[in-house]
Each structure stands twice: as C-alpha cells, then as structure tokens.
Design an enzyme around this catalytic site. Structure first.
Site, PDB file in Angstrom:
ATOM      1  N   ASP A   5       0.778  -1.171   0.016  1.00  0.00           N
ATOM      2  CA  ASP A   5       0.037   0.080   0.062  1.00  0.00           C
ATOM      3  C   ASP A   5       0.979   1.333   0.048  1.00  0.00           C
ATOM      4  OD1 ASP A   5      -2.349   1.351  -0.088  1.00  0.00           O
ATOM      5  OD2 ASP A   5      -3.299   0.134   1.794  1.00  0.00           O
ATOM      6  N   ASP A  34     -10.548   2.834  -2.796  1.00  0.00           N
ATOM      7  CA  ASP A  34     -11.296   1.683  -2.288  1.00  0.00           C
ATOM      8  C   ASP A  34     -12.576   1.483  -2.815  1.00  0.00           C
ATOM      9  OD1 ASP A  34      -8.668   1.707  -0.999  1.00  0.00           O
ATOM     10  OD2 ASP A  34      -9.517   1.499   1.053  1.00  0.00           O
TER      11      ASP A  34
HETATM   12  C1  GLA Z   1      -6.100   0.934   1.893  1.00  0.00           C
HETATM   13  C2  GLA Z   1      -6.274   0.085   0.731  1.00  0.00           C
HETATM   14  C3  GLA Z   1      -7.245  -0.931   1.184  1.00  0.00           C
HETATM   15  C4  GLA Z   1      -7.021  -1.484   2.521  1.00  0.00           C
HETATM   16  C5  GLA Z   1      -6.725  -0.625   3.495  1.00  0.00           C
HETATM   17  C6  GLA Z   1      -6.153  -1.320   4.787  1.00  0.00           C
HETATM   18  O1  GLA Z   1      -7.159   1.726   1.854  1.00  0.00           O
HETATM   19  O2  GLA Z   1      -6.686   0.558  -0.518  1.00  0.00           O
HETATM   20  O3  GLA Z   1      -7.442  -2.099   0.052  1.00  0.00           O
HETATM   21  O4  GLA Z   1      -5.828  -2.490   2.191  1.00  0.00           O
HETATM   22  O5  GLA Z   1      -5.644   0.181   3.021  1.00  0.00           O
HETATM   23  O6  GLA Z   1      -5.654  -0.353   5.880  1.00  0.00           O
END
Ligand code: GLA
Length: 683
Positions: A405, A463
């Site tokens: 990430d 997301d």
């Molecule tokens: C980000 C990613 C998500 C998830 C969260 C976890 O938002 O895009 O898919 O992995 O972090 O904290």
C-alpha cells in the site's frame, strides 16, 4: 509573431498590461521580460490540465474570484485545486518559468498543496527542478525556474496533507521564451498522454510459450500512423487492427520496435517481450482479502475458517487460491526494536509460518500486506527502509503474495517508482516467488511503470464500497462499482499477461455486512433520505463480477466465506465467466460501443465490451447502465469480427441455447444494471 499569439492579442494585451502585480519585483508592463517574449500560462489550453476539484480557471481562483495571495490581487494566472497536474511542452524555445505559488486567500487560511516541478529531457530522463509545499495563509513562494534544455516541464501539485480547500493559484504564471530568428514557437500545454510518447500502451509485455500472444497498440492521437519492425519470428503486425499477434514457442527475451507518426512528430519505442514458463501469476490472481469484512479483526482462526469454507464450497478448485491477510496482522504500530517485522501473537498463536504451512497443505497460498512508508493505512508499521528485511522474513514465513500500500508516502510519481522498485527488488532476492501487488490506487499511474518495479498487478482505483454508483468525494475517496469500472476500463492498452489492472475487491456476497465496505452507508442514507440500505442488488453483484472478469482484473472476494448464499455461489462459481477472466492471453476487454438506447423518459446507456481469447473466440459483454430494461443489437462487425456466421453462447444462461448470428446481429435485452455476457465462436 506566432499565429496563436496574433489570435489572442486583445486578451493577451489585457492580461499583460494589467499586470503591475506580474511578480513582486518585476516592473510592468511585461510584453517583454528580460528581453524575452512572454507566454502566460493562462493563455494556454487549460482543459488539458488535471484539476482535483472543479474546473481550472484562467485569471481567476478555482472559486471564480480574483486571484488573491497574501492580500494582494493578481490580474493574471491560473486557479486550480490540488491534486493538480500541468504538463507544458517547451518547444525548444522556453528558457524560464515564473510564478507566485500559493493557496488563495478565499480559503481563509485553510488548505495546502505540495509542488514538484520536473523537467523531462529529449531522452526521456527526468530531473526535479524545484519542490516544496505551500499552505493557506502563508506568503506565496516565488518560483523562477531555468527550464532551458528540457523538452517538457511537468508541474505536479499533490494535496499537501489537508483534504479540502487546496485552492492553489499560480499567480502571474508565464514562460519566457526566445524567438530570435522568428521561427520558434512558444511553449504549450499538452495532456499527460501527449507527453513525449506517441504510444499509450505497455512497452514491457509477457507471454506464455506456445500460447497466442496479442499486443494491441494505441497511439495517443487516434489518427497517427503506427508501424512495427524487427518482430521475432512467430509474430506478425496486423495493421488494420493495430496489433502484434502470433505465437512464440521458445522461452526468451525478445524486442521489437514501434514507430508512431502524427502530423507533428515521430516517436519510437522499443517493446520488450518476455516469453516465460516461470511467471509467478501469468493470469489474474483469484482469492480472498480480509479487509472489507473484518478490518483489523483478522486472526489465525478466521484465516483457517476461510480456507475450510472455501474448500467446502469448491472455491479452491475454481481457482480462488490466494487467501490474503490485509492490514493489521502486525504486532504493533511501530516496528519492534530488533528491526524485524512481527505479527500479533495473540491473533496468530501458532505463528505466520505455521499458518502459511497449513494453507499450503490445503492447496492455498498466503497473502500478506504492508506499506511503502513508516506506517500502513490503518497505522501498523510499514516497510519503508526495511524492504529487504521484510521480504526475507515473508519468504521465511512462506508468504506467496504481498499487497503493498502507499498511505503516508510522498505523493510524487518518481518517488513511488523508487519505493515500489525497492520492495520489488527485495522480493525478487528473497529466495521465494512472491507475487507483488501494487496498491497506490491509481494517481501515479502504476500501469505505466508497475512491471518495471516487479509488480504483477496494480490497483487502478480508490477503495471500492458496496454501492453501484457512489463517489464519496469529487476528487477521490471511496467509490462504487461503476466508478471502479470507469476508472479501470480505459486502461486496456496496459493490460496483458503478467500485468493486470486491478479494480479492487468485488462486493458480491457482502450484502451490507462488511466493515470498511459499508463505511459510507450512513452518508448514503442521509443523502437519499432512505431508511435502510444493505448493499447492491444481486443483478449488480453479478454485473460487477462479469465486468471484473472481462477486464482481466484479479477476482478477489471480500465477504465472510463461512456461509455462502446459493445465489452468491452461483455468481462466483460460474466457470465460463472465470475461464474468460483466466484466459492465458491475458487481454483486458475494450469498450467498443458506448451509446444511449431509447428515448423519452427512460433512455439507457449501454456499453459493449470485447475481450479477445487465446483460442480465437471473443467474449462480449453488454452492460445496461440505465434504469429500465432495454435492448440493443450486437453485430459481429461491432465486435471487430469479419463477416460470417458466429455462435453466441450465453455465459449466464439467460438464453438456453447458443444462437447463430450473422451480419444482421443479435438483439440483446438487458435489465437495469444487468450485464449479459456471450462467448462468441466462429462457425
Ligand atoms: C487501503 C487499501 C485497502 C486496504 C486498507 C487497509 O485503504 O486501499 O484496500 O488495504 O488500506 O488499511
């Protein structure tokens, strides 16, 4: 004087003559400055710039007020909103770029933005010329850059840590350029894709030996001429379809050359093709991730329960093999003092090596999660600076996938490439095959560089949430299925074997029971005035699954697998849909038709997608984005197929028997938000 300047003379004169406030120490008027011609940024084609919110404005702030910085008004300049990006082609004539950079007074002292000015040379190499940040209520920064010798000036303005009011002004922004022999042309704004390359496609591609290969070439300007030379034996250039295709039997590294000519320039690119049997994951990976449904409440027991449930429902034999720990498998918010990564011993009493071993014995693979900064998105410790240590430890534990990430990391693209490459290299040297899954959500365009850092797939969107149509914020934030689809669908030129655009976890099976996937439910209810909402409809879940499969996105489930509803199981276990996703030629579907069907009160927007398959068939999806049932006629010509008879096989079994279709086509009826999918075979 150059033609465009003649055309806009009255406006230009107004802009220049009213600029006693051109820049703090520069006297007015300024048609010439330091003996050089002046080209104001506000006179260029601002529609080609990227603006995080609203519409970029000439000589006004983003809210339409006079540009005002630290109490002083500026007649000329550009008002934008971070995250913003402006790319200027310098045309061999520009010597300096000057402006005052700041957050407009209209925010009342709120807001912030970072800035990074990068020069790109003829050879494509980039140099950072200036970087820093500006904050609301502060004195503007005086920018005066030497841009001589660069082909492009790239101005990147990421959000500076605040989430709103990032009303960034480039007051008195102008280029100084020379026109010594009267033949030079002034700099002009180009869109990002016009910059320095005529090709908006993958230049590092992969193929499986003996399997049909296809590389579709998309020039930036649709009318440009594309040609290909130096093709290895087995491959041929299909000029009318603009694609390289064929079969290479022998493993190895191959190159060929692409030339793109438009009316202004000729671009050449080398394509590197790797034909290998040993790619970790040549087709999109399939599996399950813990975040949407459990967030940080993930543990060993749940992971094993997911594995057992997946077996019980036969998901493993369908291909769902990667079971991934997302954020917060970690012991702590900061890295333990010995520098080694550690897991939460209460949640994983037998340890991650034991968990990996247990999953492997059941035929699954274990995924793990980290971040290219000091902390992850949910504030566990990250891997920045510890890439090799972590990669080695993951390998020792027996991990098979890393989702990496980008929370808390610097916004610029070059730094992202450095950070992802550091981890990609570390994984490559870890002694174990670990699939590298890049997750920076798309702003830095990982489809253009992900392969170079060792990535196999990359998120292209923010997301996803359990909505069909949802955008939490105008400039990013959580999104629904349609936003994920729209963000991903145009990236088909960058997809292929071992390089997949990922539109995030699918929502099928959640029915509003998720944690993070339900985050925006309260705002949704307030906004719509409804009293209850429990996720997308079954038709919408099936559509999302179909579209993700067509786009060759990884198929990742995100609900609690312990109890699966029959209607959900029917969706996620449709073998024909999965085969389309897992096709060994790895193509991402292209939208070949986007049209409004019907008139009056309920017109429907239809999109038709086509995905080429290794055995010569094509998959065709018909999405009805409208609010009512409607019909559209699909012809072989629309799908790019030559004249002839075709068998249309209905993948979701709505039509019981295959239909023979000729030139007149097939009438396809689709309900609101339904996606019909056909596998089309030549007869
Ligand atoms: C980000 C990613 C998500 C998830 C969260 C976890 O938002 O895009 O898919 O992995 O972090 O904290």
């Amino acid at each position: 004087m150059y033609a465009w300047i003649k055309k806009i003379t009255p406006a230009l004169v107004f802009c220049l003559m009213t600029m006693s406030t051109w820049a703090q120490d520069v006297p007015a008027p300024a048609t010439l400055e330091d003996g050089l011609q002046v080209a104001p940024l506000s006179m260029m084609e601002l529609s080609k710039t990227i603006c995080g919110w609203g519409t970029v404005r000439a000589n006004r702030s983003i809210d339409g007020n006079p540009i005002t910085l630290a109490g002083k008004e500026y007649a000329c300049g550009v008002g934008t909103h971070a995250t913003a990006k402006i790319v200027v082609k310098l045309n061999g004539s520009a010597l300096r770029f000057r402006c005052l950079l700041g957050i407009d007074d209209e925010t009342g002292g709120k807001g912030a933005a970072d800035y990074c000015f990068t020069g790109q040379g003829e050879n494509g190499l980039r140099t950072v010329i200036a970087e820093g940040s500006v904050k609301g209520g502060e004195t503007p920064v005086n920018i005066d850059l030497d841009v001589n010798g660069f082909k492009y000036l790239i101005m990147d303005f990421p959000q500076g840590g605040s989430d709103e009011f990032d009303h960034l002004d480039l007051a008195a922004a102008r280029f100084l350029w020379h026109d010594d022999d009267g033949a030079a042309s002034p700099p002009f704004i180009v869109s990002q894709d016009e910059m320095g390359q005529g090709l908006a496609c993958a230049t590092r591609t992969f193929s499986l030996p003996g399997v049909r290969y296809m590389h579709r070439l998309k020039p930036v300007h649709a009318t440009a001429q594309v040609s290909v030379s130096g093709l290895p034996s087995g491959l041929a250039w299909n000029a009318s379809r603009k694609r390289v295709e064929g079969v290479i039997e022998a493993e190895g590294e191959y190159t060929y050359f692409v030339t793109v000519r438009d009316d202004r320039e000729t671009f050449c690119d080398t394509v590197h093709l790797c034909v290998s049997q040993d790619l970790i994951q040549p087709v999109p990976f399939m599996g399950w991730l813990s975040w949407n449904v459990f967030e940080e409440e993930i543990d060993e027991e749940k992971m094993l329960a997911m594995a057992h449930a997946a077996q019980r429902y036969g998901l493993d034999t369908l291909g769902y093999r990667y079971l991934c720990l997302d954020d917060w498998w970690h012991c702590c918010a900061t890295r333990p003092a010995d520098g080694q990564p550690d897991y939460d011993h209460a949640k994983f009493p037998h340890g991650l090596a034991w968990l990996a071993d247990s999953l492997h014995r059941m035929g699954f693979k274990l995924g793990i999660y980290s971040d290219a900064a000091a902390q992850t998105c949910a504030r566990a410790f990250g891997s920045y600076g510890f890439e090799e240590t972590d990669a080695k430890r993951y390998a020792q534990w027996g991990v098979d996938l890393l989702k990496y990430d980008y929370c808390g990391a610097p916004t610029g693209q070059q730094e992202a490439i450095r950070r992802y490459k550091a981890m990609g290299d570390a994984l490559r040297h870890s002694g174990r095959d670990i699939l590298f899954y890049i997750c920076e959500w798309g702003p830095r365009e990982p489809w253009k560089w992900g392969s170079e850092t060792g990535g196999t797939c990359w998120r292209t969107t923010y997301d996803s949430r359990d909505f069909w149509d949802w955008r939490a914020k105008a400039d990013g934030g959580h999104i629904g299925a349609m936003q994920g689809y729209d963000g991903n669908k145009h990236l088909w030129p960058y997809g292929g074997v071992n390089r997949f655009n990922d539109a995030d976890m699918m929502m099928v099976g959640l029915h509003g029971t998720g944690k993070s996937s339900s985050h925006d439910f309260a705002s949704y209810l307030t906004m719509t005035g409804q009293t209850s909402y429990s996720g997308m409809t079954q038709e919408e879940y099936q559509s999302q699954f179909s579209l993700w499969a067509m786009m060759a996105s990884p198929l990742t489930l995100s609900f609690d697998l312990r109890s699966i509803r029959a209607d959900d199981l029917r969706i996620i276990s449709n073998k024909e849909m999965i085969a389309i996703n897992q096709d060994p030629m790895g193509q991402q579907a292209e939208v070949v038709c986007d049209t409004i069907v019907g008139q009056g009160t309920a017109p429907c927007r239809f999109e038709v997608l086509v995905k080429e398959l290794a055995n010569g068939d094509v998959a065709c999806a018909v999405l009805n984005r409208g609010d009512s049932r409607a019909a559209i006629t699909i012809t072989p010509a629309m799908l790019g197929l030559e004249t002839g008879a075709y068998a249309f096989h209905d993948v979701w079994g709505v039509a019981k028997q295959d239909v023979t279709v000729g030139e007149t086509g097939l009438g396809v009826v689709a309900d609101s938000h339904q996606t019909r999918v056909f596998r089309v075979r030549k007869l």
